[in-house]
Scaffold this active site. Structure first.
Site, PDB file in Angstrom:
ATOM      1  N   GLU A 317      40.417  49.110  44.560  1.00 11.56           N
ATOM      2  CA  GLU A 317      40.971  50.076  45.511  1.00 11.56           C
ATOM      3  C   GLU A 317      40.761  51.504  45.015  1.00 11.56           C
ATOM      4  OE1 GLU A 317      45.017  49.037  46.328  1.00 11.56           O
ATOM      5  OE2 GLU A 317      44.445  47.244  47.447  1.00 11.56           O
ATOM      6  N   GLU A 330      43.497  50.775  41.675  1.00 13.49           N
ATOM      7  CA  GLU A 330      43.815  49.522  40.996  1.00 13.49           C
ATOM      8  C   GLU A 330      42.822  48.454  41.415  1.00 13.49           C
ATOM      9  OE1 GLU A 330      47.713  48.257  42.093  1.00 13.49           O
ATOM     10  OE2 GLU A 330      47.236  47.995  44.209  1.00 13.49           O
ATOM     11  N   ARG A 334      42.495  38.851  43.095  1.00 11.35           N
ATOM     12  CA  ARG A 334      42.791  37.727  43.988  1.00 11.35           C
ATOM     13  C   ARG A 334      42.092  37.969  45.316  1.00 11.35           C
ATOM     14  NH1 ARG A 334      45.908  40.679  47.300  1.00 11.35           N
ATOM     15  NH2 ARG A 334      47.444  42.116  46.420  1.00 11.35           N
TER      16      ARG A 334
END
Length: 635
Positions: A317, A330, A334
């Site tokens: 991100e 970050e 997942r």
């Protein structure tokens, strides 16, 4: 959409029949979802999904296509959930609270042993980024479908991940790289960085443990609240401070990497429409990025993935300022909630890729193979009241539920069905509604149509807000940032404000619907199969409105044409009164029943004293109320 309550009469409304004919239709279900699987490429015989709801259903769908048996885990209140019914086997792992069920590592490990599952897909949330869970699975010889524990640890800690990003030559936000000891040190560091600053939890996520500070006093207060939230939410009260990028966009890069050192970036997702630091509407690609910026962001995302020897699907991100400078925020180790829009524009099934990678296969694609085909938009449909802080959770049972899968290029990822309960224990997401088009304009038009055709009754939902967002001129033009909602709705979301023309359309439609309902109640021979195609001319305040369509009063949906414009409305009939959903505005007619209060075993009907717009509802079915309590506000 909106609701209009049509009672027994209409003043100043003149009705005239123009034409009547009969028609009967059959529906065709069209659902986009395709990926080619190699039946000779062996992976796992059985996978346990350590999650619930829509993401569990999503993983099960791909497993079925790959010929893999699935195991669902569930809490006691989820025993009849859709993901439980879809799986080949199901194991109860505890009572409703997440700490005793979906976060109950011991119970899930026992379910793995009991069923003989060879691998576990964690979905997102819950244990998906828990390195201890991955370690325990590895110790039992069970494959964790995700990255290894080193990558989870490195990217899960915001302080460590920022240091690794810097070393990998990834752009980072200016700030303090260590752990902030106390409030006074926080004030000192903030002064050195320069206000405004962001105080956030090192182990945080989902908007928790985050505060924006504009001065010393707010820094002291922010340090106290953020450390308390971090400790309670993550068991880790460490904080970091960095420069706050004012008015940014939130744009993320999807990465895919195998265990052989190969890594790809699968283009970007624009995730700037947020409330409380949580995403509401996402799209791929972004209207803002040019090819050079996209490539630079993608290459830095891959560089970071390789720096931690990442293997699986992951998301890096970034915050992007108005000059297209981008900064690492970050990495989520997942599958991301909004992954479907990437699947739409690339043609890749990310769950399939995760399973292949976990088994040890190399990536089948090269960077040059990754396309941007068309445009995809995702709306997160929540059981939330959008009129309260852009969405406070609503609980209840879905008394009627109909997904708009009759429309082409519409995908709905959900884990509920008619009769499902939206409970206090879990996230109130109903579904992820995804539309696809060759262009952004096509995708937006399809989203508007899909939202109008999405029938959800029994709980309050955020579709009125979603619809307003995707037709707002700023959103349509791409002029967005993470401040979109508070800037566009500074006093909170109030719903769609009807123009004079839209008001006439609403009244004309309600009048036409009233006549159609009267004809039906008279057992008119016109109503074979509950359906009639009728054209009306309705005169309101001297203005004529033409309304035509198929008036199927047995259906929740009313596709009609008003003055040559196609409209999708929703309809309900209760106690001889009909409800019309139109543009997200709720209206009631004078004398219309608003609610029923039971007292001393007697039911008392409360009716509207005038025709008005419903401003807010302060109660729900089953509430105990007292004398003088405010129940419904009209304006």
């Amino acid at each position: 959409m909106a609701a209009y309550r049509s009672a027994a009469g209409f003043q100043r409304v003149l009705l005239a029949f123009k034409h009547v004919c009969l028609k009967q239709r059959c529906g065709v279900i069209i659902c986009r979802y395709s990926t080619v699987y190699d039946p000779n490429e062996k992976t796992f015989d059985k996978i346990l999904i350590a999650n619930r709801g829509e993401i569990a259903c999503r993983v099960i769908k791909t497993c079925k296509k790959m010929g893999i048996k699935t195991v669902a885990v569930h809490s006691d209140v989820d025993s009849s959930a859709v993901h439980v019914k879809m799986a080949d086997e199901a194991v109860c792992v505890g009572p409703a609270p997440t700490s005793k069920s979906y976060l109950n590592m011991d119970a899930i490990m026992n379910a793995v042993k009991q069923t003989g599952a060879q691998a576990v897909h964690p979905g997102y949330g819950f244990l998906s980024e828990n390195k201890e869970f991955a370690k325990r699975l590895a110790a039992e010889g069970v494959t964790f479908i995700g990255p290894d524990t080193h990558a989870i640890q490195a990217m899960g800690d915001k302080i460590e991940s920022k240091l690794i990003a810097k070393a990998a030559k990834v752009n980072t936000i200016p700030g303090f790289d260590g752990v902030v000891k106390d409030a006074e040190e926080a004030v000192k560091i903030a002064g050195e960085i320069g206000y405004p600053v962001m105080i956030k939890a090192s182990a945080g996520g989902g908007g928790k443990g985050m505060r924006i500070s504009w001065n010393d006093e707010e820094t002291r207060e922010g340090f106290r609240f953020s450390s308390q939230e971090a400790a309670s939410s993550f068991g880790d009260d460490r904080l970091l401070i960095e420069k706050f990028i004012d008015n940014p966009r939130h744009i993320e890069i999807q990465v895919l990497a195998d265990k052989h050192g190969n890594a790809l970036w699968l283009n970007e997702r624009e995730c700037s429409i947020q409330r409380r630091n949580q995403k509401v509407v996402e799209e791929a690609p972004s209207t803002f990025l040019d090819p050079d910026t996209r490539r630079a962001m993608g290459e830095q995302a891959v560089s970071l993935a390789k720096a931690v020897k990442y293997s699986s699907a992951g998301t890096v991100e970034f915050l992007v300022d108005s000059q297209k400078n981008f900064y690492f925020l970050e990495m989520n180790t997942r599958l991301q909630v909004e992954h479907p829009i990437t699947e739409c524009i690339t043609g890749l099934d990310l769950v399939h890729q995760m399973i292949r990678i976990a088994k040890g296969y190399k990536l089948q694609q090269k960077q040059s193979d990754i396309p941007i085909n068309g445009w995809a938009i995702e709306s997160r449909v929540y059981a939330e009241d959008p009129y309260k802080s852009f969405g406070l959770p609503s609980i209840g049972r879905l008394s009627q539920y109909q997904e708009p899968l009759n429309l082409p290029n519409v995908r709905v990822d959900s884990g509920i069905q008619e009769g499902s309960d939206i409970s206090i224990y879990y996230d109130p997401m109903i579904s992820k509604l995804v539309t696809y088009g060759k262009t952004r304009e096509e995708a937006l038009k399809k989203m508007e149509e899909a939202l109008d055709n999405y029938v959800i009754r029994g709980v309050t939902h955020n579709i009125p807000l979603l619809r307003e967002i995707i037709v707002h001129p700023r959103f349509v033009s791409g002029d967005i940032s993470t401040k979109f909602l508070p800037e566009v709705y500074p006093d909170g979301f109030k719903g769609h404000m009807l123009t004079a023309g839209e008001r006439r359309e609403l009244l004309a439609t309600a009048a036409a619907l009233y006549v159609a309902a009267q004809l039906r109640s008279q057992n008119s021979g016109l109503f074979l199969c509950n359906s009639i195609i009728t054209d009306f001319v309705v005169e309101i305040d001297g203005e004529k409105v033409e309304v035509s369509g198929e008036w199927n009063l047995a259906s929740a949906l009313l596709p009609i044409t008003i003055n040559g414009k196609h409209r999708n409305l929703q309809y309900s009939l209760r106690n001889s009164c009909c409800g019309l959903l139109f543009f997200g505005v709720l209206k009631v007619a004078e004398g219309q029943e608003i609610c029923v209060i039971e007292a001393m075993k007697m039911q008392n009907s409360m009716t509207a004293a005038k025709t008005a717009k419903v401003k807010s509802v302060h109660c729900k079915a089953g509430d105990t109320v007292g004398e003088g309590d405010l129940l419904v506000e009209l304006e």
